[in-house]
Design a protein around this motif. Structure first.
Motif, short mmCIF file in Angstrom:
data_model
loop_
_atom_site.label_atom_id
_atom_site.label_comp_id
_atom_site.label_asym_id
_atom_site.label_seq_id
_atom_site.Cartn_x
_atom_site.Cartn_y
_atom_site.Cartn_z
N VAL A 160 0.79 -1.24 0.00
CA VAL A 160 0.00 0.00 0.00
C VAL A 160 0.83 1.29 0.00
O VAL A 160 1.85 1.40 0.67
CB VAL A 160 -1.01 0.06 1.18
N PHE A 161 0.33 2.25 -0.77
CA PHE A 161 0.91 3.60 -0.79
C PHE A 161 -0.24 4.54 -1.13
O PHE A 161 -1.29 4.10 -1.63
CB PHE A 161 2.02 3.71 -1.84
N GLU A 162 -0.08 5.81 -0.84
CA GLU A 162 -1.13 6.75 -1.21
C GLU A 162 -0.54 8.06 -1.71
O GLU A 162 0.11 8.79 -0.97
CB GLU A 162 -2.09 7.00 -0.05
N LEU A 163 -0.78 8.32 -2.98
CA LEU A 163 -0.31 9.57 -3.59
C LEU A 163 -1.49 10.27 -4.23
O LEU A 163 -2.61 9.77 -4.18
CB LEU A 163 0.79 9.23 -4.63
N ARG A 164 -1.23 11.42 -4.87
CA ARG A 164 -2.30 12.13 -5.56
C ARG A 164 -1.89 12.42 -6.99
O ARG A 164 -0.72 12.69 -7.25
CB ARG A 164 -2.63 13.44 -4.84
N ASP A 165 -2.86 12.35 -7.91
CA ASP A 165 -2.53 12.60 -9.31
C ASP A 165 -2.66 14.09 -9.63
O ASP A 165 -2.92 14.91 -8.75
CB ASP A 165 -3.36 11.71 -10.24
N GLN A 166 -2.49 14.43 -10.91
CA GLN A 166 -2.49 15.84 -11.31
C GLN A 166 -3.82 16.55 -11.09
O GLN A 166 -3.88 17.77 -11.08
CB GLN A 166 -2.04 15.97 -12.78
N ASN A 167 -4.90 15.77 -10.92
CA ASN A 167 -6.21 16.37 -10.64
C ASN A 167 -6.53 16.33 -9.15
O ASN A 167 -7.67 16.54 -8.74
CB ASN A 167 -7.31 15.64 -11.42
N ASN A 168 -5.50 16.02 -8.36
CA ASN A 168 -5.61 15.92 -6.90
C ASN A 168 -6.47 14.72 -6.47
O ASN A 168 -6.96 14.67 -5.34
CB ASN A 168 -6.16 17.22 -6.31
N THR A 169 -6.66 13.76 -7.37
CA THR A 169 -7.40 12.54 -7.07
C THR A 169 -6.44 11.56 -6.42
O THR A 169 -5.32 11.40 -6.91
CB THR A 169 -7.95 11.92 -8.37
N PRO A 170 -6.87 10.88 -5.33
CA PRO A 170 -5.95 9.90 -4.72
C PRO A 170 -5.59 8.79 -5.71
O PRO A 170 -6.40 8.39 -6.54
CB PRO A 170 -6.77 9.33 -3.56
N PHE A 171 -4.36 8.36 -5.64
CA PHE A 171 -3.87 7.25 -6.47
C PHE A 171 -3.20 6.28 -5.51
O PHE A 171 -2.23 6.62 -4.84
CB PHE A 171 -2.88 7.74 -7.53
N THR A 172 -3.77 5.07 -5.40
CA THR A 172 -3.26 4.09 -4.45
C THR A 172 -2.93 2.78 -5.15
O THR A 172 -3.05 2.68 -6.38
CB THR A 172 -4.31 3.79 -3.35
N LEU A 173 -2.55 1.81 -4.36
CA LEU A 173 -2.23 0.48 -4.88
C LEU A 173 -3.39 -0.07 -5.71
O LEU A 173 -3.18 -0.75 -6.71
CB LEU A 173 -1.92 -0.45 -3.70
N GLU A 174 -4.62 0.25 -5.30
CA GLU A 174 -5.81 -0.24 -6.01
C GLU A 174 -5.83 0.20 -7.47
O GLU A 174 -6.35 -0.50 -8.33
CB GLU A 174 -7.10 0.26 -5.30
N ASP A 175 -5.26 1.38 -7.73
CA ASP A 175 -5.24 1.90 -9.11
C ASP A 175 -4.26 1.14 -10.01
O ASP A 175 -4.22 1.37 -11.22
CB ASP A 175 -4.90 3.40 -9.11
N LEU A 176 -3.46 0.29 -9.41
CA LEU A 176 -2.53 -0.52 -10.20
C LEU A 176 -3.11 -1.92 -10.45
O LEU A 176 -2.56 -2.70 -11.22
CB LEU A 176 -1.18 -0.65 -9.49
N LYS A 177 -4.22 -2.23 -9.79
CA LYS A 177 -4.79 -3.57 -9.91
C LYS A 177 -5.76 -3.66 -11.09
O LYS A 177 -6.45 -2.70 -11.42
CB LYS A 177 -5.51 -3.96 -8.62
N GLY A 178 -5.78 -4.86 -11.71
CA GLY A 178 -6.72 -5.10 -12.80
C GLY A 178 -6.32 -4.50 -14.13
O GLY A 178 -7.12 -4.48 -15.06
#
Lengths: 149, 219
Positions: free
Chosen positions: B54-72
């Motif tokens: 797990v990690f938690e960052l934010r993208d250019q639109n300030n939307t959270p980007f986490t480990l889940e965004d790498l799945k699937g």
């Protein structure tokens, strides 16, 4: 009238040749271009080929442009998968040889642009050499495709 | 006429033998050849692809980007900074053309994620214009140095500020890892593409690694 036209036409090749002959004696700069960058980017890179047809080594010591606050010479290099960039004081172009600023290697780092530059814009750069006259060069801003690099 | 027709069965027999031989050769050779290729895909981390945590960052639109965004889905991760005038834009342009070409060949393209190693200057707002310039579908991540290190630490990303008085306080340079990381749909590190990067090479190895992993999953 006809004779005058012929006379003028005969002068054309001579006029075309003259700058070429003069250029042979001194440093020649070719293919000068600037990489178009995303709008917020403050530092741009310029690339070019500098030819030294003379019998002596030529040293590039500085560069300036009215469109940028500051220009430096930098070298990008790869060491064990890590990309590094280093400031280079000056560039030596050996006699009868040429030097290329190119992506992933040596580049002119242009800092503090006066406004956003877009593909097609032209930027006047002035290069300074040790013991030589400064040389003006017009660099074209280009958007680069992956295949070209 | 009679001699010609007499030869026909012989020719047919010879042809059949040849075909049988070729078939046997190919059927014997094929599995071996594939096994050979699998081990030879440079940069493939097999048999032990590293699962990311797990990690938690934010993208250019300030939307959270986490480990889940790498799945699937498949992802390509690249670490850099926007004040980098030479190597980073070259790599971003290359990744855009990789995605473009895969799409034009009707092949599934990975999501591309740029992660700053220079959060001091690369705020989400700054990253927004930067990312959009290359490809509006790319994600550009930023976060506090602590949050970034949770991801960079897992991938062994090295970065450091270069102490050069000449570039000034605002114009500092960063040295950083320039590899492209391929993450599979189970959020595991499947492969690493080391610089210098080449579009055709990355496309080919991505497709080979993907095919290999999908085959492992189905078998």
């Amino acid at each position: 009238m006809k004779k005058l036209v012929i006379l003028l036409l005969s002068l054309v090749p001579a006029l075309l040749l003259t700058p070429h002959l003069l250029a042979e004696e001194t440093v020649v700069i070719e293919k000068a271009w600037i990489r178009e960058a995303p709008p917020p980017v403050e530092v741009l890179a310029a690339y070019m080929v500098i030819k030294n047809p003379t019998d002596k080594d030529i040293i590039l010591t500085d560069a300036e442009s009215s469109r940028f606050k500051h220009i430096m010479f930098h070298q990008s290099m790869l060491e064990n998968g890590i990309v590094k960039m280093r400031h280079v004081e000056n560039i030596v172009i050996p006699a009868h040889s040429s030097f290329e600023f190119k992506p992933g290697s040596f580049h002119l780092m242009l800092m503090g642009k006066d406004k956003i530059l877009q593909a097609g814009d032209k930027v006047q750069l002035r290069l300074f050499f040790e013991n030589n006259e400064p040389v003006e060069v017009l660099a074209v801003v280009k958007k680069i495709e992956a295949e070209e690099e | 006429m009679s001699s010609a027709s007499g030869k026909t069965p012989l020719i047919l027999l010879a042809l059949a033998a040849l075909l049988a031989g070729a078939f046997l050769f190919l059927s014997l050779d094929k599995p071996q050849r594939i096994a050979h290729t699998q081990q030879k895909i440079p940069g493939l981390l097999w048999p032990a692809p590293k699962p990311l945590t797990v990690f938690e960052l934010r993208d250019q639109n300030n939307t959270p980007f986490t480990l889940e965004d790498l799945k699937g889905r498949w992802s390509m991760l690249f670490f850099g900074y926007t004040h980098c005038p030479d190597v980073c834009p070259t790599t971003m342009t290359l990744l855009d053309s990789v995605v473009d070409e895969l799409k034009s060949e009707k092949k599934s393209a990975p999501q591309v994620v740029f992660i700053t190693i220079d959060p001091e200057r690369d705020t989400p707002k700054h990253l927004a214009d930067y990312i959009t310039y290359f490809n509006p579908d790319f994600r550009g991540l930023s976060g506090t140095p602590e949050k970034l290190s949770i991801l960079t630490g897992q991938l062994g990303i090295l970065s450091m500020k270069v102490d050069d008085q000449k570039t000034g306080k605002e114009g500092y340079i960063m040295d950083h890892t320039a590899s492209i990381f391929l993450i599979g749909p189970e959020a595991r590190l499947i492969g690493v593409f080391s610089p210098p990067h080449n579009k055709e090479d990355i496309m080919q190895r991505y497709l080979e690694m993907r095919k290999f992993i999908e085959k492992q999953a189905s078998s």
